[in-house]
Every structure is written in structure tokens, then in C-alpha cells.
Design a protein around this motif. Structure first.
Motif, PDB file in Angstrom:
ATOM      1  N   SER A 692       0.832  -1.200   0.000  1.00 59.54           N
ATOM      2  CA  SER A 692       0.000   0.000   0.000  1.00 59.54           C
ATOM      3  C   SER A 692       0.866   1.249   0.000  1.00 59.54           C
ATOM      4  N   ASP A 693       0.254   2.317  -0.500  1.00 55.89           N
ATOM      5  CA  ASP A 693       0.873   3.630  -0.587  1.00 55.89           C
ATOM      6  C   ASP A 693       2.052   3.603  -1.561  1.00 55.89           C
ATOM      7  N   ARG A 694       2.662   4.758  -1.777  1.00 55.68           N
ATOM      8  CA  ARG A 694       3.781   4.852  -2.723  1.00 55.68           C
ATOM      9  C   ARG A 694       5.094   4.617  -1.972  1.00 55.68           C
ATOM     10  N   TYR A 695       5.969   3.889  -2.602  1.00 54.09           N
ATOM     11  CA  TYR A 695       7.204   3.492  -1.935  1.00 54.09           C
ATOM     12  C   TYR A 695       8.305   3.357  -2.967  1.00 54.09           C
ATOM     13  N   ASP A 696       9.546   3.269  -2.452  1.00 51.68           N
ATOM     14  CA  ASP A 696      10.734   2.985  -3.283  1.00 51.68           C
ATOM     15  C   ASP A 696      11.160   1.554  -3.014  1.00 51.68           C
ATOM     16  N   TYR A 697      11.542   0.849  -4.095  1.00 57.21           N
ATOM     17  CA  TYR A 697      11.898  -0.563  -3.952  1.00 57.21           C
ATOM     18  C   TYR A 697      13.270  -0.801  -4.555  1.00 57.21           C
ATOM     19  N   ASN A 698      14.139  -1.502  -3.766  1.00 58.01           N
ATOM     20  CA  ASN A 698      15.487  -1.887  -4.222  1.00 58.01           C
ATOM     21  C   ASN A 698      15.461  -3.387  -4.473  1.00 58.01           C
ATOM     22  N   ASP A 699      15.617  -3.770  -5.725  1.00 59.60           N
ATOM     23  CA  ASP A 699      15.474  -5.170  -6.122  1.00 59.60           C
ATOM     24  C   ASP A 699      16.583  -6.023  -5.545  1.00 59.60           C
ATOM     25  N   SER A 700      17.801  -5.499  -5.573  1.00 53.90           N
ATOM     26  CA  SER A 700      18.941  -6.326  -5.141  1.00 53.90           C
ATOM     27  C   SER A 700      18.903  -6.609  -3.638  1.00 53.90           C
ATOM     28  N   ARG A 701      18.328  -5.686  -2.869  1.00 51.09           N
ATOM     29  CA  ARG A 701      18.296  -5.856  -1.412  1.00 51.09           C
ATOM     30  C   ARG A 701      16.940  -6.361  -0.920  1.00 51.09           C
ATOM     31  N   GLN A 702      15.985  -6.572  -1.838  1.00 50.28           N
ATOM     32  CA  GLN A 702      14.615  -6.937  -1.452  1.00 50.28           C
ATOM     33  C   GLN A 702      14.100  -5.987  -0.356  1.00 50.28           C
ATOM     34  N   LEU A 703      14.239  -4.682  -0.609  1.00 47.29           N
ATOM     35  CA  LEU A 703      13.962  -3.668   0.399  1.00 47.29           C
ATOM     36  C   LEU A 703      12.992  -2.631  -0.173  1.00 47.29           C
ATOM     37  N   ALA A 704      11.914  -2.379   0.546  1.00 51.87           N
ATOM     38  CA  ALA A 704      10.955  -1.322   0.208  1.00 51.87           C
ATOM     39  C   ALA A 704      10.976  -0.275   1.303  1.00 51.87           C
ATOM     40  N   VAL A 763      -4.093 -16.480  -7.086  1.00 52.99           N
ATOM     41  CA  VAL A 763      -3.502 -15.390  -7.845  1.00 52.99           C
ATOM     42  C   VAL A 763      -2.396 -15.947  -8.722  1.00 52.99           C
ATOM     43  N   MET A 764      -2.458 -15.696 -10.022  1.00 61.13           N
ATOM     44  CA  MET A 764      -1.439 -16.162 -10.942  1.00 61.13           C
ATOM     45  C   MET A 764      -0.212 -15.274 -10.824  1.00 61.13           C
ATOM     46  N   PRO A 765       0.973 -15.837 -10.633  1.00 60.63           N
ATOM     47  CA  PRO A 765       2.190 -15.025 -10.516  1.00 60.63           C
ATOM     48  C   PRO A 765       2.528 -14.401 -11.849  1.00 60.63           C
ATOM     49  N   PRO A 766       3.170 -13.258 -11.841  1.00 65.33           N
ATOM     50  CA  PRO A 766       3.569 -12.623 -13.098  1.00 65.33           C
ATOM     51  C   PRO A 766       4.639 -13.440 -13.796  1.00 65.33           C
ATOM     52  N   SER A 767       4.807 -13.151 -15.057  1.00 68.56           N
ATOM     53  CA  SER A 767       5.750 -13.934 -15.869  1.00 68.56           C
ATOM     54  C   SER A 767       7.184 -13.750 -15.418  1.00 68.56           C
ATOM     55  N   ASN A 768       7.539 -12.551 -14.928  1.00 68.78           N
ATOM     56  CA  ASN A 768       8.889 -12.304 -14.449  1.00 68.78           C
ATOM     57  C   ASN A 768       8.935 -12.607 -12.964  1.00 68.78           C
ATOM     58  N   THR A 769       9.542 -13.731 -12.577  1.00 67.69           N
ATOM     59  CA  THR A 769       9.586 -14.134 -11.168  1.00 67.69           C
ATOM     60  C   THR A 769      10.849 -13.688 -10.475  1.00 67.69           C
ATOM     61  N   ASN A 770      11.720 -12.971 -11.166  1.00 69.00           N
ATOM     62  CA  ASN A 770      12.976 -12.573 -10.558  1.00 69.00           C
ATOM     63  C   ASN A 770      12.872 -11.264  -9.795  1.00 69.00           C
ATOM     64  N   ASN A 776      12.775  -1.727 -12.469  1.00 66.15           N
ATOM     65  CA  ASN A 776      13.509  -1.344 -13.669  1.00 66.15           C
ATOM     66  C   ASN A 776      14.952  -1.803 -13.544  1.00 66.15           C
ATOM     67  N   SER A 777      15.749  -1.481 -14.551  1.00 71.12           N
ATOM     68  CA  SER A 777      17.129  -1.984 -14.585  1.00 71.12           C
ATOM     69  C   SER A 777      17.976  -1.400 -13.486  1.00 71.12           C
ATOM     70  N   SER A 778      17.629  -0.265 -12.967  1.00 64.65           N
ATOM     71  CA  SER A 778      18.431   0.338 -11.904  1.00 64.65           C
ATOM     72  C   SER A 778      18.189  -0.296 -10.561  1.00 64.65           C
ATOM     73  N   GLY A 779      17.168  -1.096 -10.450  1.00 64.96           N
ATOM     74  CA  GLY A 779      16.876  -1.743  -9.167  1.00 64.96           C
ATOM     75  C   GLY A 779      16.020  -0.922  -8.260  1.00 64.96           C
ATOM     76  N   VAL A 780      15.582   0.323  -8.654  1.00 65.64           N
ATOM     77  CA  VAL A 780      14.719   1.165  -7.841  1.00 65.64           C
ATOM     78  C   VAL A 780      13.466   1.468  -8.651  1.00 65.64           C
ATOM     79  N   MET A 781      12.291   1.359  -8.063  1.00 68.64           N
ATOM     80  CA  MET A 781      11.045   1.593  -8.801  1.00 68.64           C
ATOM     81  C   MET A 781      10.090   2.400  -7.920  1.00 68.64           C
TER      82      MET A 781
END
Length: 915
Positions: A692-704, A763-770, A776-781
Motif C-alpha cells: 500500500s501507498d507509494r514506496y521505493d523498492y530496491n530489487d537487489s536488497r529486497q527492500l521497500a 492469484v497467478m504469478p507474473p511472468s517475471n519471477t525474478n 527497472n534496470s536500476s533496481g529502484v522503482m
């Protein structure tokens, strides 16, 4: 007596086909021995219905019977009508029988025979002759009063049994031997027309054979009698099937004119006689009068004959008061009064009456205006067979004037000893003339002392004050005021008198004002609340005010004023005073709840005092209520983090299962928490499905992370939600949340086992499971705002309503796709898409201004997401598809949202037939 006009040529001009139902005829009279008077004919009347014109008009000045102005058109079929010059004499002239005219003059139905053995004939001419023989003669006017020397026109026609006027029928006009006057001209609709030398005139002959006999015929065409002017408004229309004759008289008397239809077989319907009364008279009505109240009004009407040379002796003038409540006529040598009276005209032409205004009770001076109706009546002449005639009607008025003063006072009704009490008197002259010697006197009882006056008084005593005498002009107002001070309690009266002179006597008015002066007994206390005994700087202290009326009198206009020390300020206006209006407080009655709130601005002892005021005077004060202001102590913020989830006990989740969590931050401290920072980190075998709400997400650290620009108030909380999916077994999954705000932090986590087994999520998982959706490519969304719901129950529905679902190749099918929010809470980012059947193409989309695009497969259409979808709301779009191939396929529509991640779909079978 009457003024002549220049002679004008009369002519008849043919007009178009008759369009008006000829249910009446017309008449006109003219002033002068030869000339015509003015004719008043409105062309608009001719298009709306047949009317009756009666000339000449009554002279509105009252100087003559008839004026040189045009008269007004009146409807003879109105039961209240009458000719303007003879309305009193002929209240209800008989209406002629109905007789209408066809467009071509043909009868509505042929006469079936009015005599024994006679039937209808086929030929038109013979049918017309039968209609004439069977018809009824109509003549108008049958009675009229005309001025000597004027000219009167009579109209006649024959109405057949079919109720149509008959044309080309002979009419004979005869003036009785004892009648005055003579015929002037007989109507001829062929006059002025050029005819062939050898062609004979067909139909009856038109000729005047003498001053008392003439022949005419009913017209074959409609026309007008003109005055020889270019103005058509004064023309007199002659209907198809009518004829006319004019007559004049140089002397008074009666003319009896008989119209005869000689070819008529119905003897009792073939003749009519008109009566014309020729009169020579003039009069003057009395002018409006203005008198002083009490004076007698004399009304004089003058009536003459023979060019104002001889008084109309023996004639009557009738007077009637239209409002007898104002005044009446004096009769019986002043002993009686009557609203109606008759006066006989003397040899000088004078008819006089007197009238007096009605008296009023209580010595009031009467004033007002009486309206009087006047009638000039020429008595009947039995020797000449002339009935009584009302020749003229008029009105006048008599106004009696007098000064009339209106007194209005005001002032205090309650007070306390020592209070200044104000009183005023306003005197207005609403009469008709100025008032003289006006005096205003104010009287007050002992115990009240005069403090001041608005203007200097003329005389003054210990208990009264007088202003005047002085004049008070018409429609003027004078005001005086006095200020008194009460020395003791009392129940008294303050009185104002106004007097003036009129009709030789003094007129007086009096008004008084009750006054109650009482010594109040009031219990007034201010009590600080227990928690306000010691208050830190910047905080507020609350005081309760107790007010009780212990006396026996009601307190009016009661106000409580709270006055605080400089260290206490009202939070509303930063002042040291607060005012509370109570109004009326009866004996033994507690006052409404009064609460005073002040903000502490200084340390030490601080006090509040209450003061009670009634009618502007202080009547009681309270003892001071004291509190202590304390220095401000530092306040440390405090918070608590709590995580709730839907994990079972023990916490075990199968691969693909969903974990719904809620993160709640509680403000447990004494100060608000501003701009909290929340971090959420999950293990590698757990994937984010929604947050919920707007947040920043770091893919490499699994951190929101959430950096919220908001405040959590004292005792308030902030809630976030998250949904996670278990992706791999063999190790524990975890979700850890931490919050940091102004140096205060807390951390909580959720740990669960992940095992292989059936999934607890649809719930069907999205095609990109990684990586989570949107990375995005920078790891922050940047993630949009989301809300969670129970995925087991769909909250959206989709339906397809076909306009046609069985069509042929090349046709265009129309389909309505409708989605609805089934939940009782809003949803966000609602996305609708549909898949077109093979062999079809998109023609149009109507989707309430939403944008749409075609997917790469060229069959799927995606609509722009609806950002906010209200509870129980619905949305519809209409699409048109052109089907190019014969096939049996489906149209599929699906919808998803933040609250409905599992697509909800609907399909519609479509059958496309060969042509």
C-alpha cells in the motif's frame, strides 16, 4: 352646442371574401348637420370577430353629451354591453340572431321550403331566392341616442334558415310620419363601378325616393364605408349580404325607422324598427374639492339646453357616494344623512347637494376622500313617447384634510439601582396638513432622576419634562429622548404625552412603558477543573462558571465576563477577556453551562475573576480562581510497531501461497510524530505481490521504503498493508519491518516455514519471477498506491450485453461491456481489456473518454485503467466489430484491479453466417 366637422365623401370599396361570422351589425353616428363625426374602427377587431360600433362618444370632460373623439369598439354579444352614449338607457340591447357567411356565399345547406309545397331547387339563383323568402330580417342598432345634427347609420340584412346572409335581396327603408329627421343616403355596393353600355343591372334597384323612403339591396360583395381618407382605421366594414342607410335630424325628437324585406314570405320576421332619440344638452360636473375636516362640501352640477343658453329645468341629477363610510349627503334640512340623493335642475341649470364627513369615535379627527358618482337624467316625455334617459355619468371627489399625529415610544423595561435608563418618543405627522402647537411631555415617578435629554426642554419639573409647543409639518417626524437613573428598586411606569390643536380643540395621545428596577441576588463562582490546577506553559486551563439567581425577580440581559491575569489568554482571540451572554435568568433557575478556556503564557499563580452584568450594569463579582503555571518539561516522542498477518499456527506456507500482512505504527508518546520513515525487507524466497501507498523498492536488497510527509497525532496510528508470495521451499521466509521517526525507532518481523505442497492462492504469478512488478534496470522503482482484499472472493464483475450476436459476413456487430464494483469500498487502477474473435476488426469504441490501445497480437484491446472506482459503481463501454469471415467464436472481456489481482473474465459466443 355641438361642433360640426367638414363634409367627407363616403364610398364603398369591395374587399376580399368575408372571414368573420356575421352575427351582428354596425352603427355609427356623426356630429354636425351634414358632416360625419370621427369613426373608430380597429382593423384587428375585424379579424377576430364581429363587433358593434356605437358613435358618438361621451365627452369625458362633461361639457357636452358627445365629444368629437372616436368611440371604442364593444362586443354586442356581451350581456353587459351597451352603446357608450346610451349605456344607462339601454343596459342590454337585444342580440341579433346568429347568422354566418360562407367563403363563397353559398348556403351551408339548401332551404327545404318554408311554405307548403315548396322544396329545394338545384339551381343556385333559385335556391338564393328561396333563402331570401324564408329568411329573417336583422336590423341594428334597434335603439340609440344621437346628437342633434349628427348622422346615424343603420345596417340590415336577411339571415336565411341555413344561418347564412342572403345577398342581392331588396330592402325598403321607411321613416314614420311623426318622426323627426330625414334619410341622407342609402347603401349601394355597385356605386362607382363601370358597367357595359348594353348590360342591364341585375337585382333590385337602389334609390332614395324621398326624405322618408328609400330602397336598397343586400350587398353581393363585402366592402367598407370610408371617410375619404387614406387611413383605413376609421372605415366601417359592410359584410357580404348587408345594406345600410344613414339618417340625420336638425331638431330634438324621436325617429322611427322601419326596414322591410318585401320579398320575404314570413311576415312576422320580415321587418324591424329602430328608434333614434335626438338630444341637445350640455353639463358641467363639480370639480374635486379639498376641505378642512368638519367643513360641509357643496356639489353643484350645471345642465343646459340649446347651446348652453337655457337651463335644463326639471331634469334630475343623481348623486351616489361610493364609500359611504367616509361621508354622506345631508338631507331633510340637516337632520338625516343618506349615501344617495336626487337633485332637480332649477331654471338656472343648477342641481346642488351638500355632504358631510362621518364622525369618528373617541374624539378622533375624521379625514379621508369620498368618491361620488353623478348621473344626468333627462326625464321621460310621455307626449313624445320618449322614455327616461341617463345621458351622462361622471365622478368627482371630496377630500377632508386634518393633521394626524402618530406616537411611538421605546426604552428600558428592566434595570438595577444605579443604572442609566434611556427612553425615546417619536412623533410623526401622517395627516394631510401641518400640525400646530405640538407638545411632547415625558412623566416619570419618584425614584427616577433625569440625567440628560436629546434636545433642551421647554419646561422641567422633578418628575416631568416638556418639549414644545412647535409646529410639525406634514410627513415630518420629530424625536426626543431622555436618560434617567434609578435610585432604588421599584415597579413603575414612564409615560409620554403628545398634544396638538385641531378643529378648535386639543387632541392628545398617551403611551407608557413599564419599568422594573430590582436589586439582584446572584451567586457567582469560578472553579478551575482538577486537571487545570497546575498547567505547563503553552497548555490550556479550563474553568467552570457557576451562576444562580437567588432573588425573587427575573434577571434580563444577563452577561458573564471572565477577566484573566496577563499570563492567561483566550486561545480564540489571544485576549484576557471572554464574554458569555445568558439573556434571561429566572429565580431559582441555574444558568446554562459556561466554560472558560485560557492558554497558560506565564509561570506562577494565575487568576480568573467573573463579573455579572444586567442591562449594562455590574450586579455581582466572583472570588478569584487561581491556578499555577509550570515551566515546560521536555517531551520525548514514543512509538510502537505492530505486524499482523493471516499466517496459520504454526506459521507454514506452501510454495505459491500468499501471506497478507498489516503494519501498524502507534504514536504512544506525548507529541506528534512527523515524517516517519518505514522500511520493509523480505527474504529471497519471498516475493512482493502488493504494497500500500507509494514506496521505493530496491530489487537487489529486497527492500521497500516509505518516506511519508505526514504527521501521526498523539494517540493516533498509521497503517500499511502488504501481500507476499512464497516462491521456494527449504528455508524459512521472513518479512521484517522497521520504523524511524525523530530518533525513535521500532522493529518487528514475521517468520514462517515454506514447504512444497498445494498453493493457498488463486492469484497467478507474473511472468517475471525474478523481481517485483514494476522494477527497472536500476533496481529502484516507484509503486502506485495499492489496497488489499481477500483474493478468494472477487470484488469486480464483468458482463457482455450483445445488441446482435448472430450476424452475417460484412456486418458490424455492437456489444456493450459492463464492469461493476461489487465491494462496499473503493478500488483503484481498474483495467479492462477484451479479445476480439478471429476474422473481425475494430470499428469504434465509446468508453467515456478513456484511452485505448491495440496489443501486438492485433486482437487484444486494452483500455486505460480507471484510477478510482467507487463502491457499487459501474462502468460501460460500447464496441463495434466488423466481422469479415464466417465463423463461430467468442468475444472475451476481462478486468483486473489493485483489489482484484486475479482477472475476472466473461465470454460471448458469436456466430457469423454466410451471406
Amino acid at each position: 352646442m355641438f361642433q360640426n366637422q367638414s363634409t367627407s365623401k363616403k364610398a364603398i370599396h369591395a374587399s376580399g371574401p368575408t372571414f368573420c361570422m356575421a352575427r351582428s351589425f354596425w352603427s355609427i353616428a356623426q356630429l354636425g348637420s351634414v358632416a360625419w363625426t370621427a369613426l373608430l374602427l380597429l382593423a384587428s377587431v375585424f379579424a377576430t370577430g364581429c363587433q358593434t360600433l356605437s358613435l358618438p362618444a361621451i365627452d369625458p370632460t362633461g361639457n357636452r353629451i358627445f365629444s368629437n373623439d372616436f368611440t371604442k369598439l364593444v362586443d354586442p354579444h356581451d350581456p353587459n354591453n351597451g352603446y357608450p352614449s346610451t349605456q344607462p338607457a339601454f343596459q342590454q340591447p337585444p342580440n341579433p340572431p346568429a347568422c354566418i357567411q360562407g367563403k363563397d356565399g353559398s348556403p351551408k345547406k339548401l332551404c327545404q321550403g318554408c311554405l307548403s309545397g315548396k322544396g329545394c331547387l338545384a339551381k343556385r339563383k333559385e335556391a338564393e331566392e328561396i333563402r331570401g323568402r324564408c329568411g329573417q330580417l336583422l336590423l341594428t342598432p334597434l335603439s340609440i341616442v344621437a346628437p342633434v345634427g349628427g348622422e346615424v347609420i343603420l345596417l340590415a340584412g336577411i339571415c336565411g334558415k341555413d344561418e347564412y346572409l342572403v345577398t342581392n335581396e331588396p330592402i325598403e327603408w321607411m321613416l314614420s310620419p311623426k318622426s323627426v329627421g330625414e334619410f341622407v343616403e342609402v347603401g349601394d355596393d355597385t356605386k362607382g363601378q363601370r358597367r357595359s353600355f348594353w348590360k342591364k343591372e341585375d337585382g333590385p334597384k337602389v334609390e332614395k325616393l324621398g326624405v322618408d323612403f328609400a330602397r336598397g339591396r343586400t350587398s353581393r360583395e363585402a366592402g367598407n364605408i370610408t371617410r375619404g381618407t387614406a387611413n383605413t382605421a376609421d372605415d366601417l366594414p359592410i359584410r357580404k349580404g348587408q345594406t345600410w342607410i344613414s339618417i340625420t335630424s336638425p331638431s330634438e325628437g324621436v325617429s322611427k325607422v322601419t326596414a322591410l324585406a318585401p320579398d320575404s314570405d314570413v311576415w312576422d320576421q320580415r321587418r324591424q324598427t329602430a328608434t333614434i332619440y335626438w338630444e341637445d344638452a350640455a353639463w358641467d360636473f363639480p370639480q374635486p374639492q379639498v376641505l378642512n375636516s368638519g367643513q360641509v362640501a357643496s356639489l353643484i352640477t350645471k345642465v343646459w339646453r340649446s347651446e348652453r343658453t337655457i337651463g335644463a329645468e326639471g331634469w334630475e341629477v343623481r348623486y351616489r357616494v361610493l364609500n359611504p363610510e367616509i361621508a354622506n349627503f345631508i338631507v331633510n334640512a340637516g337632520n338625516d344623512y343618506s349615501p344617495v340623493v336626487k337633485a332637480i335642475v332649477d331654471q338656472n341649470g343648477v342641481a346642488k347637494v351638500d355632504m358631510q364627513i362621518a364622525a369618528l369615535p373617541n374624539g378622533q379627527i375624521p379625514r379621508g376622500t369620498a368618491m361620488i358618482e353623478i348621473q344626468v337624467v333627462r326625464p321621460a316625455r310621455s307626449s313624445e313617447n320618449i322614455p327616461e334617459l341617463i345621458l351622462a355619468m361622471g365622478t368627482t371627489s371630496v377630500t377632508w384634510t386634518a393633521p394626524q399625529l402618530q406616537l411611538q415610544i421605546g426604552g428600558s423595561e428592566n434595570g438595577v439601582p444605579g443604572q442609566i435608563l434611556s427612553y425615546f418618543a417619536s412623533v410623526a405627522n401622517i395627516g394631510d396638513v401641518d400640525a400646530e402647537n405640538v407638545r411632547i411631555t415625558a412623566t416619570f415617578p419618584p425614584g427616577l432622576a433625569l440625567q440628560s435629554t436629546s434636545i433642551p426642554p421647554t419646561t422641567q419639573t422633578p418628575n416631568s419634562v416638556t418639549f414644545g409647543p412647535a409646529p410639525l409639518p406634514l410627513r415630518n417626524v420629530t424625536d426626543v429622548s431622555i436618560n434617567l437613573i434609578a435610585n432604588a428598586g421599584m415597579n413603575a411606569e414612564v409615560k409620554f404625552d403628545v398634544s396638538y390643536f385641531a378643529q378648535g380643540r386639543e387632541i392628545q395621545q398617551t403611551q407608557s412603558r413599564r419599568l422594573l428596577v430590582q436589586q439582584p441576588q446572584l451567586n457567582l463562582r469560578v472553579v478551575p477543573r482538577p486537571e487545570a490546577m497546575q498547567v505547563e506553559l503553552g497548555n490550556e486551563a479550563t474553568f467552570d462558571v457557576i451562576v444562580e439567581n437567588l432573588g425573587r425577580e427575573t434577571l434580563n440581559d444577563l452577561t458573564i465576563v471572565l477577566q484573566s491575569d496577563p499570563g492567561l489568554q483566550s486561545p480564540r482571540d489571544n485576549r484576557n477577556t471572554a464574554v458569555y451572554a445568558i439573556g434571561i435568568l429566572r429565580p431559582g433557575e441555574p444558568s446554562p453551562k459556561i466554560t472558560g478556556v485560557f492558554r497558560v503564557e506565564k509561570t506562577g499563580n494565575l487568576s480568573v475573576i467573573a463579573t455579572a452584568q444586567a442591562l449594562g450594569q455590574t450586579i455581582a463579582s466572583s472570588q478569584p480562581a487561581t491556578i499555577t503555571g509550570l515551566p515546560t518539561t521536555p517531551k520525548t516522542p514514543s512509538l510502537k510497531l505492530q505486524i499482523n498477518s493471516d499466517l496459520p499456527n504454526p506459521p507454514v506456507v506452501a510454495v505459491g501461497g500468499l501471506i497478507n500482512t498489516t503494519f501498524t505504527i502507534f504514536n504512544t508518546g506525548p507529541v506528534p510524530l512527523r515524517n516517519p520513515v518505514i522500511a520493509m525487507q523480505h527474504s529471497a524466497n519471498v516475493r512482493v505481490k502488493a504494497l500500500s501507498d507509494r514506496y521505493d523498492y530496491n530489487d537487489s536488497r529486497q527492500l521497500a521504503q516509505w518516506r511519508l510527509q505526514q504527521e501521526i497525532g498523539v494517540g493516533r496510528s498509521l497503517e500499511l498493508q502488504g501481500r507476499f508470495e512464497a516462491t521456494a521451499a527449504g528455508a524459512q521466509g521472513s518479512v521484517m519491518v522497521s520504523v524511524d521517526c525523530e530518533g525513535v525507532a521500532d522493529r518487528q518481523s514475521v517468520v514462517f516455514d515454506i514447504v512444497n505442497g498445494p498453493s493457498n492462492s488463486n492469484v497467478m504469478p507474473p511472468s517475471n519471477t525474478n523481481s517485483p512488478p514494476g522494477s527497472n534496470s536500476s533496481g529502484v522503482m516507484q509503486k502506485p498506491a495499492l489496497s488489499l482484499n481477500d483474493a478468494e472472493e472477487p470484488r469486480l464483475s464483468v458482463t457482455i450485453q450483445p445488441v446482435t450476436n448472430a450476424i452475417r459476413v460484412g456486418d458490424v456487430g455492437t456489444y456493450e461491456i459492463r464492469i461493476e464494483n461489487l465491494a462496499n469500498k473503493p478500488d483503484q487502477r481498474v483495467s479492462l481489456s477484451f479479445l476480439m474473435p478471429p476474422g473481425s476488426s475494430l470499428e469504434s469504441i465509446r468508453a467515456k473518454q478513456l484511452q485505448w490501445k491495440v496489443a501486438s497480437n492485433e486482437r487484444q484491446i486494452d483500455l486505460e485503467p480507471i484510477k478510482y472506482f467507487r463502491p457499487n459503481d459501474s462502468f460501460s463501454c460500447v464496441i463495434q466489430l466488423k466481422h469479415k469471415e464466417p465463423t463461430v467464436s467468442e468475444l472475451i472481456a476481462s478486468v483486473t484491479s489493485i483489489g482484484q489481482t486475479k482477472p475476472v473474465s466473461k465470454s460471448l459466443p458469436i456466430r457469423v453466417l454466410e451471406r
